[in-house]
Design an enzyme around this catalytic site. Structure first.
Site, PDB file in Angstrom:
ATOM      1  N   ARG A   1       1.887   2.974  -1.620  1.00  0.00           N
ATOM      2  CA  ARG A   1       2.292   1.961  -1.246  1.00  0.00           C
ATOM      3  C   ARG A   1       3.466   1.413  -2.177  1.00  0.00           C
ATOM      4  NH1 ARG A   1       4.765  -3.280  -3.167  1.00  0.00           N
ATOM      5  NH2 ARG A   1       3.477  -2.700  -5.172  1.00  0.00           N
ATOM      6  N   ASP A   2       4.193   1.324  -3.114  1.00  0.00           N
ATOM      7  CA  ASP A   2       5.019   0.883  -3.487  1.00  0.00           C
ATOM      8  C   ASP A   2       6.126   2.290  -3.216  1.00  0.00           C
ATOM      9  OD1 ASP A   2       7.118  -0.823  -4.812  1.00  0.00           O
ATOM     10  OD2 ASP A   2       6.774   0.158  -6.824  1.00  0.00           O
TER      11      ASP A   2
ATOM     12  N   HIS B   1      11.529   1.518 -12.678  1.00  0.00           N
ATOM     13  CA  HIS B   1      12.010   1.925 -11.935  1.00  0.00           C
ATOM     14  C   HIS B   1      13.621   3.448 -12.783  1.00  0.00           C
ATOM     15  CE1 HIS B   1      10.348   0.149  -8.209  1.00  0.00           C
ATOM     16  NE2 HIS B   1       9.757  -0.814  -8.487  1.00  0.00           N
TER      17      HIS B   1
ATOM     18  N   HIS C   1       5.387  -0.045 -15.520  1.00  0.00           N
ATOM     19  CA  HIS C   1       6.079   0.202 -14.200  1.00  0.00           C
ATOM     20  C   HIS C   1       7.439   0.242 -14.273  1.00  0.00           C
ATOM     21  CE1 HIS C   1       5.531  -0.120  -9.977  1.00  0.00           C
ATOM     22  NE2 HIS C   1       6.878  -0.958 -10.444  1.00  0.00           N
TER      23      HIS C   1
ATOM     24  N   CYS D   1      12.562  -1.683  -3.910  1.00  0.00           N
ATOM     25  CA  CYS D   1      12.283  -2.937  -4.465  1.00  0.00           C
ATOM     26  C   CYS D   1      12.631  -3.630  -2.793  1.00  0.00           C
ATOM     27  CB  CYS D   1      12.060  -3.976  -5.418  1.00  0.00           C
ATOM     28  SG  CYS D   1      11.037  -5.490  -4.748  1.00  0.00           S
TER      29      CYS D   1
ATOM     30  N   ASN E   1      10.274   4.334  -8.112  1.00  0.00           N
ATOM     31  CA  ASN E   1       9.890   4.503  -9.125  1.00  0.00           C
ATOM     32  C   ASN E   1       9.945   5.754 -10.081  1.00  0.00           C
ATOM     33  OD1 ASN E   1       7.783   1.935  -9.266  1.00  0.00           O
ATOM     34  ND2 ASN E   1       7.744   2.841  -7.096  1.00  0.00           N
TER      35      ASN E   1
END
Length: 297
Positions: free
Chosen positions: A28-29, A221, A219, A252, A261
């Site tokens: 997903r991300d 990056h 989380h 993002c 990430n």
């Protein structure tokens, strides 16, 4: 409290956790910001590989409108495949319409997100932070009515690409409301990858002390190449759940300049050397396959 590793590093009396959960978010991300569409079949293969690697949870898709994130237009197909595999997975549901799609697809866990920075939240969803919090109330109520596990993302916990530094009070405002609404875990996002280890430790420590029963997730990056160091800083503060993305995929759409990430394989290697158990093994072939899905690496 997490068990103590004999001879482990301590900070302010907190031992490092002996066991850590890594949630892989690459489907997903990791893929949401890819400019070239990745086929559902390739996403399924990535999910299958991750499930075989031992990840207990995987963030697999989003029910965001395809107009805004075209890469997630195949959400129903991905969810059907995850249900077929019988795995535990997370899907992003930014609003009630998205939640209803997720409920119809029989997902086990959902995620919502709100920016601690008003500027970021308005750029992302055209709402102030408080407006988004108000809209979350019926979403949480509906999800809890159906017995879903709810992950609550707080974006821009340290820095915002539009506002700059984000204060603890801004973050606490969102965390407090998420806790009141019944979030099962709260995910702390270094959305544009500008945080450094000292501020990560201090903010995570403050939040852990203010909400001792709330599970927090880190989380990070890797925009500033500090993501792995920030994972360690959060570990020192008592955080024992982390998002990571195989191959370092990610970015993002609403955070200019943000890169991928923290790479799952790097986090696993660091934790393994520290004697911290994750229950996962990620082979080089899976990392290579993940990276092959990106045109940005």
């Amino acid at each position: 409290m997490s068990p103590v590793i004999p001879g482990s590093v301590r900070d302010n009396g907190r031992p490092l956790p002996r066991q850590v959960e890594i949630i892989d978010v690459s489907p997903r991300d990791g893929l949401q910001n890819e400019p070239v569409l990745v086929s559902a079949d390739k996403k399924k293969e990535l999910i299958l590989r991750l499930s075989k690697a031992g990840f207990r949870r995987i963030e697999t898709t989003s029910f965001v409108h395809p107009k805004w994130v075209p890469q997630m237009a195949d959400a129903e197909a991905i969810v059907a495949y995850c249900n077929q595999l019988g795995i535990t997975y997370i899907t992003l549901t930014p609003n009630l319409k998205a939640l209803e799609r997720a409920l119809a697809a029989d997902v086990p866990q959902i995620a919502v997100f709100i920016g601690a920075s008003n500027a970021f939240n308005q750029k992302n969803v055209n709402r102030t932070t408080d407006e988004s919090l108000a809209e979350c109330e019926p979403l949480f109520a509906r999800a809890k009515q159906r017995g879903l596990f709810v992950r609550a993302y707080v974006s821009t916990v340290w820095h915002c690409p539009y506002q700059g530094a984000v204060s603890y009070e801004e973050v606490d405002h969102v965390v407090k409301r998420f806790a009141e609404l019944g979030a099962d875990e709260i995910d702390l996002g270094d959305t544009n990858g500008q945080a450094h280890p000292q501020e990560v430790f201090e903010r995570c420590q403050s939040l852990k002390e203010a909400y001792p029963r709330m599970p927090f997730v880190g989380h990070f990056h890797d925009t500033s190449k500090l993501a792995l160091a920030n994972v360690y800083a959060a570990l020192l503060a008592g955080v024992d759940r982390f998002d990571a993305s195989t191959g370092g995929l990610g970015g993002c759409p609403f955070s200019p300049g943000a890169t991928g990430n923290v790479a799952t394989e790097d986090v696993l290697a660091m934790l393994d050397k520290m004697g911290i158990h994750t229950g996962t093994y990620l082979d080089a072939e899976t990392v290579s396959f993940a990276r092959s899905l990106s045109t940005r690496i």
